[in-house]
Design a protein around this motif. Structure first.
Motif, PDB file in Angstrom:
ATOM      1  N   THR A  73      11.741   1.918   0.260  1.00 58.94           N
ATOM      2  CA  THR A  73      11.580   0.570  -0.280  1.00 58.94           C
ATOM      3  C   THR A  73      10.955  -0.359   0.747  1.00 58.94           C
ATOM      4  O   THR A  73      10.031  -1.118   0.430  1.00 58.94           O
ATOM      5  CB  THR A  73      12.941   0.014  -0.744  1.00 58.94           C
ATOM      6  OG1 THR A  73      13.470   0.892  -1.748  1.00 58.94           O
ATOM      7  CG2 THR A  73      12.806  -1.383  -1.315  1.00 58.94           C
ATOM      8  N   ALA A  74      11.423  -0.294   1.972  1.00 61.81           N
ATOM      9  CA  ALA A  74      10.878  -1.155   3.038  1.00 61.81           C
ATOM     10  C   ALA A  74       9.401  -0.847   3.283  1.00 61.81           C
ATOM     11  O   ALA A  74       8.591  -1.771   3.442  1.00 61.81           O
ATOM     12  CB  ALA A  74      11.684  -0.968   4.317  1.00 61.81           C
ATOM     13  N   ALA A  75       9.035   0.423   3.297  1.00 61.22           N
ATOM     14  CA  ALA A  75       7.638   0.799   3.529  1.00 61.22           C
ATOM     15  C   ALA A  75       6.749   0.300   2.398  1.00 61.22           C
ATOM     16  O   ALA A  75       5.628  -0.162   2.633  1.00 61.22           O
ATOM     17  CB  ALA A  75       7.516   2.316   3.672  1.00 61.22           C
ATOM     18  N   GLN A  76       7.250   0.362   1.179  1.00 60.43           N
ATOM     19  CA  GLN A  76       6.461  -0.063   0.019  1.00 60.43           C
ATOM     20  C   GLN A  76       6.250  -1.575  -0.022  1.00 60.43           C
ATOM     21  O   GLN A  76       5.273  -2.044  -0.608  1.00 60.43           O
ATOM     22  CB  GLN A  76       7.129   0.407  -1.283  1.00 60.43           C
ATOM     23  CG  GLN A  76       7.063   1.895  -1.482  1.00 60.43           C
ATOM     24  CD  GLN A  76       7.702   2.344  -2.779  1.00 60.43           C
ATOM     25  OE1 GLN A  76       7.215   3.275  -3.382  1.00 60.43           O
ATOM     26  NE2 GLN A  76       8.773   1.726  -3.220  1.00 60.43           N
ATOM     27  N   GLN A  77       7.124  -2.348   0.602  1.00 58.19           N
ATOM     28  CA  GLN A  77       7.021  -3.810   0.571  1.00 58.19           C
ATOM     29  C   GLN A  77       5.674  -4.306   1.098  1.00 58.19           C
ATOM     30  O   GLN A  77       5.136  -5.282   0.585  1.00 58.19           O
ATOM     31  CB  GLN A  77       8.156  -4.452   1.373  1.00 58.19           C
ATOM     32  CG  GLN A  77       9.522  -4.304   0.755  1.00 58.19           C
ATOM     33  CD  GLN A  77       9.619  -5.004  -0.585  1.00 58.19           C
ATOM     34  OE1 GLN A  77       9.141  -6.115  -0.769  1.00 58.19           O
ATOM     35  NE2 GLN A  77      10.240  -4.333  -1.547  1.00 58.19           N
TER      36      GLN A  77
END
Length: 133
Positions: A73-77
């Motif tokens: 999720t953090a990488a996709q942000q």
């Protein structure tokens, strides 16, 4: 238009590898496999030229390790500009299949794929792209 030209030669070990590739991938003959490989190479060169491409990033991970999902999720942000959708499917009690549908420059999609597939704990990851412009 189709042209037939003769005179291509390959070393025995390379020819053996080609035959194995034909068999493993279900091509009807060597020519079909060679055409596929040439087209694939041309497409990959276009990706390097940073054309607009569409694709999917597929990753498989152990869902018991909760930190992996939060890292995804953090990488996709930072890539919301290229992400069309993101879905998770629970394959069994342990594994999760995460699919990200993407559209953008080849460089940007490759960058996102590298960020996702190198997260510690990812069992398998792959980016598949096709030119979209």
């Amino acid at each position: 238009m189709s042209l037939k030209r003769f005179g291509v030669s390959l070393e025995d070990d390379l020819l053996e590898s080609l035959d194995q590739y034909v068999e493993e991938n279900g091509f009807s003959n060597r020519s079909q496999a060679i055409r596929f490989l040439i087209e694939k190479n041309l497409a990959e060169k276009k990706w390097q030229c940073n054309h607009i491409v569409a694709g999917t990033i597929i990753i498989m991970y152990d869902q018991i390790k909760k930190e992996i999902a939060s890292k995804i999720t953090a990488a996709q942000q930072n890539y919301q500009d290229v992400i069309l959708s993101s879905s998770q499917y629970y394959v069994n009690q342990n594994f999760c299949l995460h699919i990200v549908t993407v559209l953008g420059t080849a460089h940007r999609l490759t960058e996102l794929s590298d960020r996702l597939t190198t997260i510690k704990g990812i069992k398998h990851g792959k980016l598949v792209m096709s030119r979209a412009d």
